[in-house]
Enzyme design. Structure first.
Site: not given
Ligand code: NDP
Length: 450
Positions: A45, A50, A53, A180, A184, A439, A444
């Site tokens: 993080c 986080c 980022k 995510y 982002e 307001h 709101e």
């Molecule tokens: P996410 O779990 O958000 O998304 C993963 C994405 O990758 C999905 O679109 C999924 O597709 C795809 N995917 C998953 N596995 C595969 C695979 N084997 N091959 C191809 N595509 C795949 O993961 P992120 O990497 O974006 O982030 C990881 C975690 O970090 C998040 O779950 C979150 O908990 C945390 N995070 C939180 C943030 C915040 O709070 N703002 C910011 C960044 C990270 P599909 O859905 O189609 O299956």
């Protein structure tokens, strides 16, 4: 003082958000604590997640702010963006935070061991420097790492870890994943002028968020110039003679880009930790299986944060780390409540949510009532920016209790933090209606929903 039998009362592996909190609270209860970290104190993080980022998100937003400023009477001659200035300032602040976390641990008399630690037995830990130590309790807080799809040439891509250190902005970037990190970084690179293409294996972005918000983000992202390819799985990456990357995928034409960023989920860091030697049981995805008190299958070994695969969010890891220390060293058994956790995606615009989506609520409750506000914020109206906010409140039709709130628009995460208190407390739509609006604000709309 450590129990005479062991070198430490507590040995923590991983100085990220969960590990640092657990270490310092346990030490404050009087435990003799050491924490091992193989990379940098602060964890994902703070060091490469986080925090840096969010700074890039701020930096990226100036692109639109400077454009919109003209409608407010400002003349800005040919604004220029220098990636290296932002990158270096962000990395400098990461160094500051790394120092601050280190100081906190030192002040709490936690011994920091900057080495890789692995378990060699139920109470034994080997350090990469050659030393072996013993501990009465062990906490695994090793976090998670980016998943990299297996395909020919996959080593040509980068992950979010490297994105913070780029020498230059890629003119064209392909981001794999629709979660995510993908959304982002798509917003960030797009605002900095890169041509961004997101490819995702399914046809859904941000699975788990309310459908209406996901659709709204997709529409706005398309208008901003981000391209999407759905139902696309990596086949391979090749480097061309000119140094570009040619990416092939299922269901779509090849695409040539300058950078490929994987954002396809994060895997728990459990490999090579020697967990088998201590008898710790893992789940199907390599995550450490724990009970409500974060205890593993071994009585004196606990695990918190992303390595447990519960909810991969920093504030959750911090709570789990704190609860662990209260339970084991403070004599206050504490289980973290994982229900109704608010979350946000710092996309452009950001979205935020708490509680059930409309779909989840209908499945769980049958009769639900949904209230919506679909509006253009005042600032966008004057700037001529055609970008609408969407707020949704999902309520149990019978009791009026709010089951979920979902928002996309400027500052949605800031507003959601306050709104989530009300949802967690079980308030109703009537409670919101009884509250007078501030307001003119965007928030709101939450107390004026029809
Ligand atoms: P996410 O779990 O958000 O998304 C993963 C994405 O990758 C999905 O679109 C999924 O597709 C795809 N995917 C998953 N596995 C595969 C695979 N084997 N091959 C191809 N595509 C795949 O993961 P992120 O990497 O974006 O982030 C990881 C975690 O970090 C998040 O779950 C979150 O908990 C945390 N995070 C939180 C943030 C915040 O709070 N703002 C910011 C960044 C990270 P599909 O859905 O189609 O299956």
């Amino acid at each position: 003082m450590a129990d005479g039998e062991f070198d430490y009362d507590l040995f923590v592996i991983g100085a990220g958000s969960g590990g640092v909190r657990a270490s310092r609270v346990a030490a404050a209860y009087g435990a003799k604590v050491a924490v091992a970290e193989e990379y940098r104190v602060g964890g994902t993080c703070v060091i490469r997640g986080c925090v840096p980022k969010k700074m890039l998100v701020y930096g990226a937003h100036f692109a639109e702010d400077l454009e919109d400023a003209q409608a407010f009477g400002w003349t800005i001659d040919a604004p220029k963006f220098d990636w290296k200035v932002l990158r270096d300032n962000v990395l400098k602040d990461v160094d500051r935070l790394n120092d601050a976390y280190t100081t906190t641990l030192n002040n709490n008399k936690v011994e920091i061991i900057l080495e890789r630690a692995t378990l060699t037995g139920p109470h034994e830990i080997a350090l990469s420097g050659g030393r072996s130590v013993t501990a009465k309790h062990i906490l695994i807080a090793t976090g998670a790492r980016p998943h990299v799809p297996e395909c020919p040439g996959s080593e040509l891509g980068i992950t979010s870890n490297e994105a913070f250190h780029l020498d230059a902005l890629p003119p064209r970037i392909l981001i794999a994943g629709g979660g995510y990190i993908a959304n982002e970084f798509a917003g960030i690179f797009n605002q900095f002028g890169s041509k961004v293409t997101i490819i995702n294996r399914s046809d859904q972005l941000l699975r788990g968020y309310d459908e209406a918000l996901r659709d709204r983000l997709l529409q706005i992202s398309l208008i901003k110039g981000i391209d999407f390819r759905f139902n696309a799985t990596f086949r391979g990456i090749e480097q061309t003679e000119s140094g570009c990357l040619r990416v092939s995928m299922t269901n779509h034409e090849d695409i040539e880009v300058d950078c490929v960023l994987y954002a396809t989920g994060r895997l728990p860091n459990t490999e090579g930790l020697g967990l088998d030697k201590a008898g710790v049981i893992l789940g199907d995805h390599g995550e450490i299986v724990v009970d409500r008190f974060s205890k593993t299958s071994v009585d004196h070994i606990y695990a918190v944060g992303d390595v447990t695969g519960r909810v991969q969010l920093t504030p959750v890891a911090i709570r789990e780390g704190h609860a662990f220390a209260d339970t084991v060293f403070g004599g206050k058994p504490t289980a973290v409540d994982h229900d109704c956790i608010p979350s946000a995606v710092f996309s452009h615009p950001p979205l935020a949510a708490v509680g059930m989506t409309e779909g989840q609520a209908r499945n769980a409750f049958g009769a639900v009532k949904v209230y919506e506000a679909d509006f253009r914020p005042m600032k966008h109206v004057l700037a001529g920016r055609n970008e609408r906010c969407l707020y949704k409140m999902v309520c149990d039709e019978t009791s009026g209790r709010i089951l979920g709130i979902h928002m996309i628009g400027p500052e949605a995460p800031e507003i959601m933090q306050a709104a989530s208190v009300a949802v967690k407390a079980g308030l109703t739509k009537d409670d919101f209606d009884a509250t007078v609006a501030i307001h003119p604000t965007m928030s709101e709309e939450l107390v004026l929903l029809r």
